[in-house]
Design a protein around this motif. Sequence first.
Motif, PDB file in Angstrom:
ATOM      1  N   GLU A 288      -3.866  -3.659  -5.380  1.00  0.00           N
ATOM      2  CA  GLU A 288      -3.208  -4.110  -4.158  1.00  0.00           C
ATOM      3  C   GLU A 288      -1.702  -3.949  -4.264  1.00  0.00           C
ATOM      4  OE1 GLU A 288      -4.633  -8.125  -2.742  1.00  0.00           O
ATOM      5  OE2 GLU A 288      -2.753  -8.787  -3.609  1.00  0.00           O
ATOM      6  N   LEU A 289      -1.081  -3.561  -3.153  1.00  0.00           N
ATOM      7  CA  LEU A 289       0.377  -3.547  -3.067  1.00  0.00           C
ATOM      8  C   LEU A 289       0.811  -4.656  -2.121  1.00  0.00           C
ATOM      9  CD1 LEU A 289       1.280   0.264  -2.614  1.00  0.00           C
ATOM     10  CD2 LEU A 289       1.155  -1.064  -4.731  1.00  0.00           C
ATOM     11  N   LYS A 290       1.791  -5.442  -2.561  1.00  0.00           N
ATOM     12  CA  LYS A 290       2.342  -6.481  -1.697  1.00  0.00           C
ATOM     13  C   LYS A 290       3.667  -6.002  -1.148  1.00  0.00           C
ATOM     14  CE  LYS A 290       2.076 -11.018  -1.982  1.00  0.00           C
ATOM     15  NZ  LYS A 290       2.110 -12.413  -2.511  1.00  0.00           N
ATOM     16  N   ILE A 291       3.692  -5.729   0.132  1.00  0.00           N
ATOM     17  CA  ILE A 291       4.903  -5.217   0.769  1.00  0.00           C
ATOM     18  C   ILE A 291       5.945  -6.325   0.815  1.00  0.00           C
ATOM     19  CG2 ILE A 291       5.841  -4.255   2.903  1.00  0.00           C
ATOM     20  CD1 ILE A 291       3.004  -3.097   3.405  1.00  0.00           C
ATOM     21  N   ASP A 292       7.129  -6.043   0.284  1.00  0.00           N
ATOM     22  CA  ASP A 292       8.153  -7.076   0.159  1.00  0.00           C
ATOM     23  C   ASP A 292       8.563  -7.622   1.517  1.00  0.00           C
ATOM     24  OD1 ASP A 292      10.020  -8.344  -1.914  1.00  0.00           O
ATOM     25  OD2 ASP A 292      11.366  -7.808  -0.268  1.00  0.00           O
ATOM     26  N   LYS A 293       8.909  -8.918   1.507  1.00  0.00           N
ATOM     27  CA  LYS A 293       9.252  -9.566   2.775  1.00  0.00           C
ATOM     28  C   LYS A 293      10.490  -8.978   3.433  1.00  0.00           C
ATOM     29  CE  LYS A 293      11.292 -13.720   0.649  1.00  0.00           C
ATOM     30  NZ  LYS A 293      10.811 -13.615  -0.743  1.00  0.00           N
ATOM     31  N   ALA A 294      11.316  -8.274   2.677  1.00  0.00           N
ATOM     32  CA  ALA A 294      12.492  -7.623   3.274  1.00  0.00           C
ATOM     33  C   ALA A 294      12.094  -6.679   4.416  1.00  0.00           C
ATOM     34  CB  ALA A 294      13.261  -6.847   2.202  1.00  0.00           C
TER      35      ALA A 294
ATOM     36  N   LEU B  95      10.026  -7.516  11.261  1.00  0.00           N
ATOM     37  CA  LEU B  95       9.159  -6.404  11.660  1.00  0.00           C
ATOM     38  C   LEU B  95       8.961  -6.313  13.177  1.00  0.00           C
ATOM     39  CD1 LEU B  95       7.476  -4.145  10.466  1.00  0.00           C
ATOM     40  CD2 LEU B  95       5.657  -5.781  10.002  1.00  0.00           C
ATOM     41  N   ALA B  96       8.759  -7.454  13.820  1.00  0.00           N
ATOM     42  CA  ALA B  96       8.448  -7.440  15.259  1.00  0.00           C
ATOM     43  C   ALA B  96       9.600  -6.833  16.068  1.00  0.00           C
ATOM     44  CB  ALA B  96       8.144  -8.861  15.726  1.00  0.00           C
ATOM     45  N   LYS B  97      10.843  -6.999  15.565  1.00  0.00           N
ATOM     46  CA  LYS B  97      12.012  -6.555  16.322  1.00  0.00           C
ATOM     47  C   LYS B  97      12.590  -5.229  15.843  1.00  0.00           C
ATOM     48  CE  LYS B  97      13.314 -10.764  15.546  1.00  0.00           C
ATOM     49  NZ  LYS B  97      14.270 -11.574  14.840  1.00  0.00           N
ATOM     50  N   SER B  98      12.285  -4.843  14.623  1.00  0.00           N
ATOM     51  CA  SER B  98      13.007  -3.717  14.031  1.00  0.00           C
ATOM     52  C   SER B  98      12.166  -2.440  13.962  1.00  0.00           C
ATOM     53  CB  SER B  98      13.486  -4.111  12.622  1.00  0.00           C
ATOM     54  OG  SER B  98      13.738  -2.963  11.851  1.00  0.00           O
ATOM     55  N   GLU B  99      12.626  -1.408  14.657  1.00  0.00           N
ATOM     56  CA  GLU B  99      11.921  -0.119  14.616  1.00  0.00           C
ATOM     57  C   GLU B  99      11.978   0.476  13.213  1.00  0.00           C
ATOM     58  OE1 GLU B  99       9.859   1.188  16.890  1.00  0.00           O
ATOM     59  OE2 GLU B  99      10.304  -0.728  17.890  1.00  0.00           O
ATOM     60  N   ASP B 100      13.125   0.303  12.527  1.00  0.00           N
ATOM     61  CA  ASP B 100      13.251   0.830  11.161  1.00  0.00           C
ATOM     62  C   ASP B 100      12.220   0.200  10.232  1.00  0.00           C
ATOM     63  OD1 ASP B 100      15.330   2.353  12.004  1.00  0.00           O
ATOM     64  OD2 ASP B 100      16.901   1.151  11.033  1.00  0.00           O
ATOM     65  N   ASP B 101      12.066  -1.112  10.351  1.00  0.00           N
ATOM     66  CA  ASP B 101      11.094  -1.794   9.493  1.00  0.00           C
ATOM     67  C   ASP B 101       9.671  -1.347   9.828  1.00  0.00           C
ATOM     68  OD1 ASP B 101      13.115  -3.061   8.186  1.00  0.00           O
ATOM     69  OD2 ASP B 101      12.858  -5.009   9.175  1.00  0.00           O
ATOM     70  N   LYS B 102       9.409  -1.095  11.111  1.00  0.00           N
ATOM     71  CA  LYS B 102       8.071  -0.604  11.482  1.00  0.00           C
ATOM     72  C   LYS B 102       7.789   0.733  10.816  1.00  0.00           C
ATOM     73  CE  LYS B 102       7.321  -3.074  15.750  1.00  0.00           C
ATOM     74  NZ  LYS B 102       7.831  -3.237  17.108  1.00  0.00           N
ATOM     75  N   ILE B 103       8.797   1.598  10.825  1.00  0.00           N
ATOM     76  CA  ILE B 103       8.628   2.907  10.179  1.00  0.00           C
ATOM     77  C   ILE B 103       8.379   2.727   8.681  1.00  0.00           C
ATOM     78  CG2 ILE B 103       9.846   5.059   9.560  1.00  0.00           C
ATOM     79  CD1 ILE B 103      11.263   4.787  12.343  1.00  0.00           C
ATOM     80  N   MET B 104       9.184   1.844   8.057  1.00  0.00           N
ATOM     81  CA  MET B 104       9.015   1.593   6.613  1.00  0.00           C
ATOM     82  C   MET B 104       7.610   1.081   6.303  1.00  0.00           C
ATOM     83  SD  MET B 104      11.269   2.355   4.478  1.00  0.00           S
ATOM     84  CE  MET B 104      10.514   1.487   3.097  1.00  0.00           C
ATOM     85  N   VAL B 105       7.160   0.095   7.083  1.00  0.00           N
ATOM     86  CA  VAL B 105       5.857  -0.521   6.795  1.00  0.00           C
ATOM     87  C   VAL B 105       4.728   0.482   7.034  1.00  0.00           C
ATOM     88  CG1 VAL B 105       4.212  -2.311   7.526  1.00  0.00           C
ATOM     89  CG2 VAL B 105       6.605  -2.904   7.095  1.00  0.00           C
ATOM     90  N   ARG B 106       4.844   1.273   8.106  1.00  0.00           N
ATOM     91  CA  ARG B 106       3.830   2.325   8.323  1.00  0.00           C
ATOM     92  C   ARG B 106       3.774   3.288   7.137  1.00  0.00           C
ATOM     93  NH1 ARG B 106       5.291   2.751  13.852  1.00  0.00           N
ATOM     94  NH2 ARG B 106       3.663   1.831  15.151  1.00  0.00           N
ATOM     95  N   THR B 107       4.958   3.645   6.615  1.00  0.00           N
ATOM     96  CA  THR B 107       5.028   4.577   5.489  1.00  0.00           C
ATOM     97  C   THR B 107       4.406   3.958   4.227  1.00  0.00           C
ATOM     98  OG1 THR B 107       7.068   5.437   6.424  1.00  0.00           O
ATOM     99  CG2 THR B 107       6.617   6.018   4.135  1.00  0.00           C
ATOM    100  N   LEU B 108       4.770   2.690   3.953  1.00  0.00           N
ATOM    101  CA  LEU B 108       4.211   2.014   2.782  1.00  0.00           C
ATOM    102  C   LEU B 108       2.698   1.853   2.920  1.00  0.00           C
ATOM    103  CD1 LEU B 108       6.983  -0.712   2.219  1.00  0.00           C
ATOM    104  CD2 LEU B 108       6.566   1.314   0.811  1.00  0.00           C
TER     105      LEU B 108
END
Length: 287
Positions: free
Chosen positions: A198-204, A209-222
């Motif tokens: 399992e990978l735990k995606i860091d809370k950073a 996430l709900a507001k940030s397009e950059d974070d959405k891209i990061m989380v999709r990539t991870l």
Amino acid sequence: YSCKGKHFPYAIYQDSLNKYSVQRLSLMSELRGALAEGQLQLFYQPKLAISERKITTVECLIRWIHPVHGFIPPDEFIPLAEQTGAIRDVTHWGLRVAFKQYKQWQELGYDIGMAVNISAIDLVDMQLPTYVAELMSEFDVDNTMLTLEVTESAVMSDPESALKALNTLRRMGITLSIDDFGTGYSSMAQLKKMPVDELKIDKAFVLDLAKSEDDKIMVRTLMSLAQNLGLKTVAEGVEDGETLKFLQEVGCTKAQGFYMSRPLPADKFNDWLKDFNADDFYLDSSK
Ligand code: C2E
Ligand code: MG
Ligand code: MG
Ligand code: MG
């Protein structure tokens, strides 16, 4: 630090992050005593299995309730414990408390696995697998009840030793989770070799996430990285329903965060569990 005359008496204490401050040195020497005197406690935070809509695991998070300084967060004293070598006793203590708590929840009819954090030093401690095996037979539990969380930076600081240790733990049936994923510097070649579940995606990447397009891209990539490696995913730091909804849409396995529950002491967590109704957390639960 700046040393304005009238603030001087407090300056040393404010400077608590300095490696050699007076407060640090005194805390270091107090830690073993604190353990013996019962000043350390485990708090528990649920991981929600997103598609099953169930609490399957709980993370154990250590707290030091100091008689003078009050609450000291683990990010402050775990590094001290690592420096003095007290970490081994702290980890052994935490594992024992987690096993005891697991049995109590089993007796109450809850089937919840325990996730315990271990440090880089524990990972290469040859006694850790032996101690875990002893606890498993003493408490007579199924080995799959235990997840060990180890940070990405701990694994990558010495990938060869980490690989050996992780292999030993994995062969015992323990679930292995890479914590704070995305903040370290994994080489993809190394990551692929690690026997983890399992990978735990860091809370950073999750908090906004709900507001940030950059974070959405990061989380999709991870997420796609994890899926390509055949690994499950946990997102930590879920603070709102929109974030849970996004994680559900991208196929994240588990969610953990203040939105479901803050880390709680055992009795408060029992109350939370009794009242838990998954539908309260999903935005689509009108059906
Ligand atoms: P971690 O394992 O990555 O744990 C997640 C941290 O995020 C916890 O902080 C938790 O309280 C916090 N958190 C959880 N959900 C949310 C959220 O929705 N929003 C925000 N803002 N924060 C959230 P905590 O309890 O202060 O622990 C900090 C770190 O200390 C842990 O990070 C872990 O690396 C370490 N730690 C905690 N307990 C132990 C332990 O028993 N042994 C070792 N070696 N390390 C521990
Ligand atoms: Mg953790
Ligand atoms: Mg983490
Ligand atoms: Mg962390």
